[in-house]
Write a protein that holds these residues in place. Structure first.
Motif, PDB file in Angstrom:
ATOM      1  N   SER A 266     -30.170   5.748  10.057  1.00  0.00           N
ATOM      2  CA  SER A 266     -30.604   5.877  11.455  1.00  0.00           C
ATOM      3  C   SER A 266     -29.517   6.508  12.307  1.00  0.00           C
ATOM      4  O   SER A 266     -29.779   7.382  13.142  1.00  0.00           O
ATOM      5  N   LEU A 267     -28.276   6.066  12.105  1.00  0.00           N
ATOM      6  CA  LEU A 267     -27.163   6.636  12.873  1.00  0.00           C
ATOM      7  C   LEU A 267     -26.952   8.106  12.518  1.00  0.00           C
ATOM      8  O   LEU A 267     -26.665   8.930  13.395  1.00  0.00           O
ATOM      9  N   ALA A 268     -27.087   8.438  11.238  1.00  0.00           N
ATOM     10  CA  ALA A 268     -26.917   9.828  10.821  1.00  0.00           C
ATOM     11  C   ALA A 268     -27.987  10.721  11.452  1.00  0.00           C
ATOM     12  O   ALA A 268     -27.705  11.845  11.888  1.00  0.00           O
ATOM     13  N   LYS A 269     -29.215  10.228  11.516  1.00  0.00           N
ATOM     14  CA  LYS A 269     -30.284  10.980  12.163  1.00  0.00           C
ATOM     15  C   LYS A 269     -29.998  11.140  13.656  1.00  0.00           C
ATOM     16  O   LYS A 269     -30.173  12.218  14.232  1.00  0.00           O
ATOM     17  N   GLY A 270     -29.524  10.044  14.288  1.00  0.00           N
ATOM     18  CA  GLY A 270     -29.190  10.110  15.703  1.00  0.00           C
ATOM     19  C   GLY A 270     -28.071  11.092  15.978  1.00  0.00           C
ATOM     20  O   GLY A 270     -28.077  11.797  16.996  1.00  0.00           O
ATOM     21  N   LEU A 271     -27.113  11.184  15.054  1.00  0.00           N
ATOM     22  CA  LEU A 271     -26.015  12.144  15.199  1.00  0.00           C
ATOM     23  C   LEU A 271     -26.554  13.572  15.172  1.00  0.00           C
ATOM     24  O   LEU A 271     -26.190  14.402  16.012  1.00  0.00           O
ATOM     25  N   ALA A 272     -27.435  13.840  14.213  1.00  0.00           N
ATOM     26  CA  ALA A 272     -28.023  15.185  14.114  1.00  0.00           C
ATOM     27  C   ALA A 272     -28.875  15.506  15.337  1.00  0.00           C
ATOM     28  O   ALA A 272     -28.830  16.626  15.863  1.00  0.00           O
ATOM     29  N   ASP A 273     -29.638  14.530  15.805  1.00  0.00           N
ATOM     30  CA  ASP A 273     -30.481  14.748  16.990  1.00  0.00           C
ATOM     31  C   ASP A 273     -29.639  15.025  18.237  1.00  0.00           C
ATOM     32  O   ASP A 273     -30.129  15.626  19.197  1.00  0.00           O
ATOM     33  N   SER A 274     -28.370  14.581  18.220  1.00  0.00           N
ATOM     34  CA  SER A 274     -27.475  14.797  19.359  1.00  0.00           C
ATOM     35  C   SER A 274     -26.717  16.116  19.260  1.00  0.00           C
ATOM     36  O   SER A 274     -25.863  16.414  20.103  1.00  0.00           O
ATOM     37  N   GLY A 275     -26.998  16.889  18.204  1.00  0.00           N
ATOM     38  CA  GLY A 275     -26.390  18.216  18.085  1.00  0.00           C
ATOM     39  C   GLY A 275     -25.155  18.276  17.225  1.00  0.00           C
ATOM     40  O   GLY A 275     -24.550  19.342  17.088  1.00  0.00           O
ATOM     41  N   SER A 276     -24.754  17.161  16.620  1.00  0.00           N
ATOM     42  CA  SER A 276     -23.611  17.157  15.701  1.00  0.00           C
ATOM     43  C   SER A 276     -24.121  16.967  14.278  1.00  0.00           C
ATOM     44  O   SER A 276     -25.325  16.928  14.041  1.00  0.00           O
ATOM     45  N   ARG A 277     -23.208  16.834  13.308  1.00  0.00           N
ATOM     46  CA  ARG A 277     -23.689  16.799  11.932  1.00  0.00           C
ATOM     47  C   ARG A 277     -22.714  16.102  10.991  1.00  0.00           C
ATOM     48  O   ARG A 277     -21.548  15.881  11.308  1.00  0.00           O
ATOM     49  N   ILE A 278     -23.252  15.772   9.792  1.00  0.00           N
ATOM     50  CA  ILE A 278     -22.450  15.259   8.684  1.00  0.00           C
ATOM     51  C   ILE A 278     -22.396  16.327   7.601  1.00  0.00           C
ATOM     52  O   ILE A 278     -23.428  16.928   7.255  1.00  0.00           O
TER      53      ILE A 278
END
Length: 461
Positions: A266-278
């Motif tokens: 969920s946090l990883a998805k939220g990070l991507a939705d915020s314009g950043s990435r893993i």
């Protein structure tokens, strides 16, 4: 948090699924970022998402193929296994210690959770069986019924825990180590800050001994602290103990539907939705230092990436022992490493078993120390057991349960062995652990096993 900070690397992981969940490209978007975060454990993901939602351009570097670290997961033969952590705090909707709820909310996420009515069921020497009920009054009542002569001491010790917890819970918890933050907080909450300052240098064992004399009850408090810190109460900070021993009743233990790995996803998805990435399969081998400041990282494939800020969610020992050169390690860290020692490693057993081997009223989490209090901290002395399918049946096929068993196991026990001897010893130790559980809790356990995987030092690394 339950203290088990390890991760399992499995070559047979369902890579197709995990690569779908990760970003489509393993190439960084640029070579310079506002922040680079090393490791996608919960700490790294929270740091990254908190920055990303405020507009920072963040890159998280993860050497594995899924996020989560010791809060990760893997799937095998229809079973979903938590890699490490399973007793989850921070999911409540009240107070300031609901840190997971707040971290998820920052990126617009909310998870469905299942309340656990019993934090842990202790099975201890002299047939001492204590359930830590979600309701504080029920837990105290059960403890007092076993130690009626220590009623006042029990109430006073746990009362001091609540005093500390209430102080923590009234603050916007950011850092107990950052002087500027504490200085500003002091003027807003002076009494709470003074309370924490008083208890900061004290351990739980000395506080308990102010009120309690019964050696068996003091040993029980040692076991309570061992779950928190993998050491006894005399070596567990009172503030750390109080946070855990009270929040299990205040916010309670809540298991995320789908398993602990859903938090990181969920946090990883939220990070991507915020314009950043893993960036997955990105193994950081060193932190680049320039003029005394961390300015970037070097990857195992030779790539170099740079940022205004570098944040490490690798372990303290890997950060300062591997990623930094010895001449770059701060003096305060050198002092820390002389004062403290590493927690032990763990041997971990993941099993799928037939459901009928477990009694219908089986609790989710157990702590077993059968015969001798002196074995509490000894290698293989205590056994932790998590059965998440008691709460979430979706983690196993119908008619089966998931068991995650782990026990402390020092690296020194496994050094110098050939691969063949290593594997043979690993299976032998695991068999003995399963035999102990069969004898103490679940008759017929061994014959009910349909899947078993044992991991240790090499897997954790």
């Amino acid at each position: 948090r339950n203290g088990t900070n390890f991760s399992i690397v499995k070559s047979a992981l369902d890579v197709h699924e995990t690569e779908q969940e990760s970003s489509p490209s393993n190439e960084p978007d640029s070579s310079f970022y506002d922040a680079i975060v090393i490791g996608s454990g919960i700490g790294g993901l929270v740091a990254a998402t908190q920055l990303a939602v405020k507009g920072a351009d963040v890159l998280v570097l993860e050497k594995y193929v899924i996020p989560g670290g010791s809060s990760g997961y893997y799937r095998r033969d229809g079973f979903t296994f938590d890699v490490g952590s399973s007793v989850m705090f921070g999911f409540s909707d009240k107070g300031n210690l609901n840190l997971i709820t707040r971290a998820l909310a920052a990126v617009g996420c909310r998870m469905e959770v299942i309340p656990d009515p019993t934090t842990v069921h202790f099975h201890l020497p002299n047939d001492l069986s204590i359930r830590v009920h979600r309701k504080y009054e029920e837990f105290v009542s059960e403890l007092v019924s076993r130690f009626p002569h220590e009623r006042d001491g029990i109430l006073k010790f746990y009362g001091e825990c609540w005093k500390i917890f209430n102080s923590l819970n009234s603050l916007e918890l950011k850092s107990l180590e950052e002087p500027l933050y504490l200085f500003g907080t002091f003027f807003k909450k002076p009494l709470e800050c003074l309370t924490l300052a008083y208890y900061l240098p004290q351990n739980a064992g000395n506080i308990a001994r102010k009120y309690i004399k019964d050696p068996e009850l003091l040993s029980f408090i040692d076991a309570e602290c061992f779950i928190v810190s993998t050491v006894n109460s005399m070596h567990t900070p009172m503030i750390s103990a109080s946070m855990v021993l009270c929040d299990r009743h205040f916010g309670g233990i809540n298991y995320p539907v789908g398993g602990v790995g859903e938090i990181a996803k969920s946090l990883a998805k939220g990070l991507a939705d915020s314009g950043s990435r893993i960036l997955y399969k990105a193994n950081v081998t060193s932190i680049i230092i320039k003029d005394g400041k961390a300015v970037g990282v070097k990857l195992s494939d030779g790539r170099q990436l740079y940022a205004k800020t570098v944040i490490s969610n690798a372990t303290r020992w890997d950060t300062f022992g591997k990623l930094l050169k010895s001449e770059d390690i701060p003096l305060e860290e050198k002092r820390f490493q002389k004062t403290y020692k590493k927690a032990p490693s763990f041997l971990s057993i993941h099993m799928g078993v037939k459901a009928d081997v477990l009694p219908p009223d089986t609790d989710c989490h157990h702590f077993i120390l059968e015969d001798d209090w002196e074995r509490l901290e000894a290698p293989y002395g205590s056994i932790f057991l998590s059965i998440p399918t008691v709460l979430d049946k979706s983690l196993a096929p119908d008619g089966y349960h998931v068991l995650h068993i782990f026990t402390t196991s020092p690296i020194e026990d496994w050094e110098g062995l050939s691969r063949k001897d290593y594997e043979a010893k690993k299976e032998l130790v695991a068999e003995k652990i399963v035999e102990r559980l069969e004898k103490k809790l679940f008759p017929g356990l061994n014959s009910s096993i349909v899947f078993k995987e044992v991991s240790l030092i090499l897997s954790h690394q």
